[in-house]
Design a protein around this motif. Structure first.
Motif, mmCIF file in Angstrom:
data_model
loop_
_atom_site.group_PDB
_atom_site.id
_atom_site.type_symbol
_atom_site.label_atom_id
_atom_site.label_comp_id
_atom_site.label_asym_id
_atom_site.label_seq_id
_atom_site.Cartn_x
_atom_site.Cartn_y
_atom_site.Cartn_z
ATOM 1 N N TYR A 197 39.701 40.338 40.377
ATOM 2 C CA TYR A 197 40.691 40.577 39.325
ATOM 3 C C TYR A 197 42.100 40.600 39.905
ATOM 4 O O TYR A 197 43.005 39.940 39.393
ATOM 5 C CB TYR A 197 40.385 41.900 38.615
ATOM 6 N N ILE A 198 42.292 41.340 40.971
ATOM 7 C CA ILE A 198 43.617 41.440 41.598
ATOM 8 C C ILE A 198 44.095 40.072 42.075
ATOM 9 O O ILE A 198 45.253 39.709 41.884
ATOM 10 C CB ILE A 198 43.600 42.476 42.742
ATOM 11 N N ASN A 199 43.191 39.287 42.630
ATOM 12 C CA ASN A 199 43.555 37.945 43.100
ATOM 13 C C ASN A 199 43.896 36.999 41.951
ATOM 14 O O ASN A 199 44.577 35.997 42.158
ATOM 15 C CB ASN A 199 42.441 37.353 43.962
ATOM 16 N N ALA A 200 43.408 37.300 40.745
ATOM 17 C CA ALA A 200 43.697 36.460 39.581
ATOM 18 C C ALA A 200 45.018 36.831 38.896
ATOM 19 O O ALA A 200 45.503 36.083 38.045
ATOM 20 C CB ALA A 200 42.559 36.565 38.563
ATOM 21 N N LEU A 201 45.598 37.958 39.274
ATOM 22 C CA LEU A 201 46.866 38.385 38.668
ATOM 23 C C LEU A 201 47.998 37.471 39.117
ATOM 24 O O LEU A 201 47.941 36.870 40.197
ATOM 25 C CB LEU A 201 47.179 39.829 39.073
ATOM 26 N N PRO A 202 49.055 37.362 38.312
ATOM 27 C CA PRO A 202 50.198 36.539 38.718
ATOM 28 C C PRO A 202 50.774 37.028 40.045
ATOM 29 O O PRO A 202 50.841 38.230 40.296
ATOM 30 C CB PRO A 202 51.217 36.755 37.598
ATOM 31 N N GLN A 203 51.170 36.099 40.882
ATOM 32 C CA GLN A 203 51.787 36.461 42.159
ATOM 33 C C GLN A 203 53.244 36.877 41.977
ATOM 34 O O GLN A 203 53.778 37.626 42.783
ATOM 35 C CB GLN A 203 51.694 35.285 43.140
ATOM 36 N N CYS B 248 52.395 44.299 36.519
ATOM 37 C CA CYS B 248 50.983 43.997 36.249
ATOM 38 C C CYS B 248 50.418 44.981 35.238
ATOM 39 O O CYS B 248 49.728 44.587 34.297
ATOM 40 C CB CYS B 248 50.160 44.056 37.542
ATOM 41 N N VAL B 249 50.727 46.240 35.415
ATOM 42 C CA VAL B 249 50.235 47.266 34.487
ATOM 43 C C VAL B 249 50.912 47.125 33.126
ATOM 44 O O VAL B 249 50.246 47.088 32.087
ATOM 45 C CB VAL B 249 50.452 48.677 35.066
ATOM 46 N N LEU B 250 52.231 47.029 33.113
ATOM 47 C CA LEU B 250 52.967 46.971 31.840
ATOM 48 C C LEU B 250 52.577 45.777 30.980
ATOM 49 O O LEU B 250 52.587 45.863 29.753
ATOM 50 C CB LEU B 250 54.478 46.942 32.106
ATOM 51 N N THR B 251 52.236 44.661 31.610
ATOM 52 C CA THR B 251 51.918 43.457 30.844
ATOM 53 C C THR B 251 50.438 43.342 30.494
ATOM 54 O O THR B 251 50.044 42.412 29.796
ATOM 55 C CB THR B 251 52.347 42.185 31.607
ATOM 56 N N ARG B 252 49.624 44.299 30.952
ATOM 57 C CA ARG B 252 48.181 44.202 30.739
ATOM 58 C C ARG B 252 47.545 45.465 30.180
ATOM 59 O O ARG B 252 46.340 45.549 30.038
ATOM 60 C CB ARG B 252 47.499 43.855 32.055
ATOM 61 N N LEU B 253 48.342 46.440 29.860
ATOM 62 C CA LEU B 253 47.830 47.738 29.433
ATOM 63 C C LEU B 253 47.212 47.662 28.042
ATOM 64 O O LEU B 253 47.787 47.081 27.128
ATOM 65 C CB LEU B 253 48.988 48.743 29.434
ATOM 66 N N PHE B 254 46.034 48.223 27.901
ATOM 67 C CA PHE B 254 45.349 48.309 26.621
ATOM 68 C C PHE B 254 45.392 49.752 26.141
ATOM 69 O O PHE B 254 45.273 50.681 26.932
ATOM 70 C CB PHE B 254 43.866 47.913 26.753
ATOM 71 N N ALA C 47 39.743 41.262 30.464
ATOM 72 C CA ALA C 47 39.973 41.237 29.017
ATOM 73 C C ALA C 47 41.407 40.833 28.718
ATOM 74 O O ALA C 47 41.678 40.170 27.714
ATOM 75 C CB ALA C 47 39.667 42.596 28.398
ATOM 76 N N ASP C 48 42.335 41.204 29.595
ATOM 77 C CA ASP C 48 43.742 40.872 29.388
ATOM 78 C C ASP C 48 44.007 39.383 29.524
ATOM 79 O O ASP C 48 45.079 38.908 29.162
ATOM 80 C CB ASP C 48 44.624 41.662 30.355
ATOM 81 N N MET C 49 43.058 38.631 30.008
ATOM 82 C CA MET C 49 43.251 37.193 30.206
ATOM 83 C C MET C 49 42.567 36.355 29.126
ATOM 84 O O MET C 49 42.617 35.134 29.176
ATOM 85 C CB MET C 49 42.720 36.796 31.585
ATOM 86 N N LEU C 50 41.960 37.002 28.141
ATOM 87 C CA LEU C 50 41.192 36.272 27.143
ATOM 88 C C LEU C 50 42.042 35.505 26.148
ATOM 89 O O LEU C 50 41.654 34.442 25.694
ATOM 90 C CB LEU C 50 40.266 37.221 26.388
ATOM 91 N N ASN C 51 43.172 36.046 25.776
ATOM 92 C CA ASN C 51 43.949 35.389 24.740
ATOM 93 C C ASN C 51 45.422 35.728 24.894
ATOM 94 O O ASN C 51 45.794 36.889 24.866
ATOM 95 C CB ASN C 51 43.456 35.821 23.359
ATOM 96 N N HIS C 52 46.231 34.718 25.022
ATOM 97 C CA HIS C 52 47.673 34.927 25.138
ATOM 98 C C HIS C 52 48.431 34.241 24.003
ATOM 99 O O HIS C 52 49.605 33.952 24.128
ATOM 100 C CB HIS C 52 48.179 34.427 26.497
#
Length: 118
Positions: free
Chosen positions: A9-15, A79-85, A101-106
């Motif tokens: 998951y961490i490796n899939a986050l934006p750099q 990362c947290v602010l843009t993905r928080l549920f 789950a945060d990557m399912l739909n943008h």
């Protein structure tokens, strides 16, 4: 690290978050586009708040935290602010990260829904 159960998951986050106003620089020219708006003051205020938060962490958990730069900290916070549920567990409302789950739909009009059964 790679041994973490969250490594994938961490490796899939934006750099980088160069598209976020918080990271706009004079050099990029994007700040110039915001000239005259309240956005400039809000960006400055947020960077100041993040710097205070970073310094507080360094002061209180320096031996753990000192290996991270301010830029590392800003990246992690974004990362947290843009993905928080926001969700509810046992009747209590809370916030948290839900890996992948945060990557399912943008899309602007989401076509994905989710629920949690505690």
């Amino acid at each position: 690290g790679d041994a973490s159960e969250f490594a994938s998951y961490i490796n899939a986050l934006p750099q980088t978050f160069n598209y976020m106003p918080l990271n706009f620089t004079q050099k990029s020219g994007y700040l110039q586009l915001l000239r005259g708006s309240i956005a400039i003051d809000r960006i400055k205020a947020m960077r100041k708040d993040l710097n205070v938060e970073y310094q507080e962490l360094c002061n209180h958990v320096g031996e753990i935290f000192e290996k991270f730069t301010f830029d590392d900290f800003v990246w992690a916070r974004l990362c947290v602010l843009t993905r928080l549920f926001n969700f509810e567990i046992r009747g209590k409302e809370t916030d948290g990260l839900v890996p992948f789950a945060d990557m399912l739909n943008h899309a602007n009009k989401p076509q994905v829904s989710w629920n949690y059964d505690d």
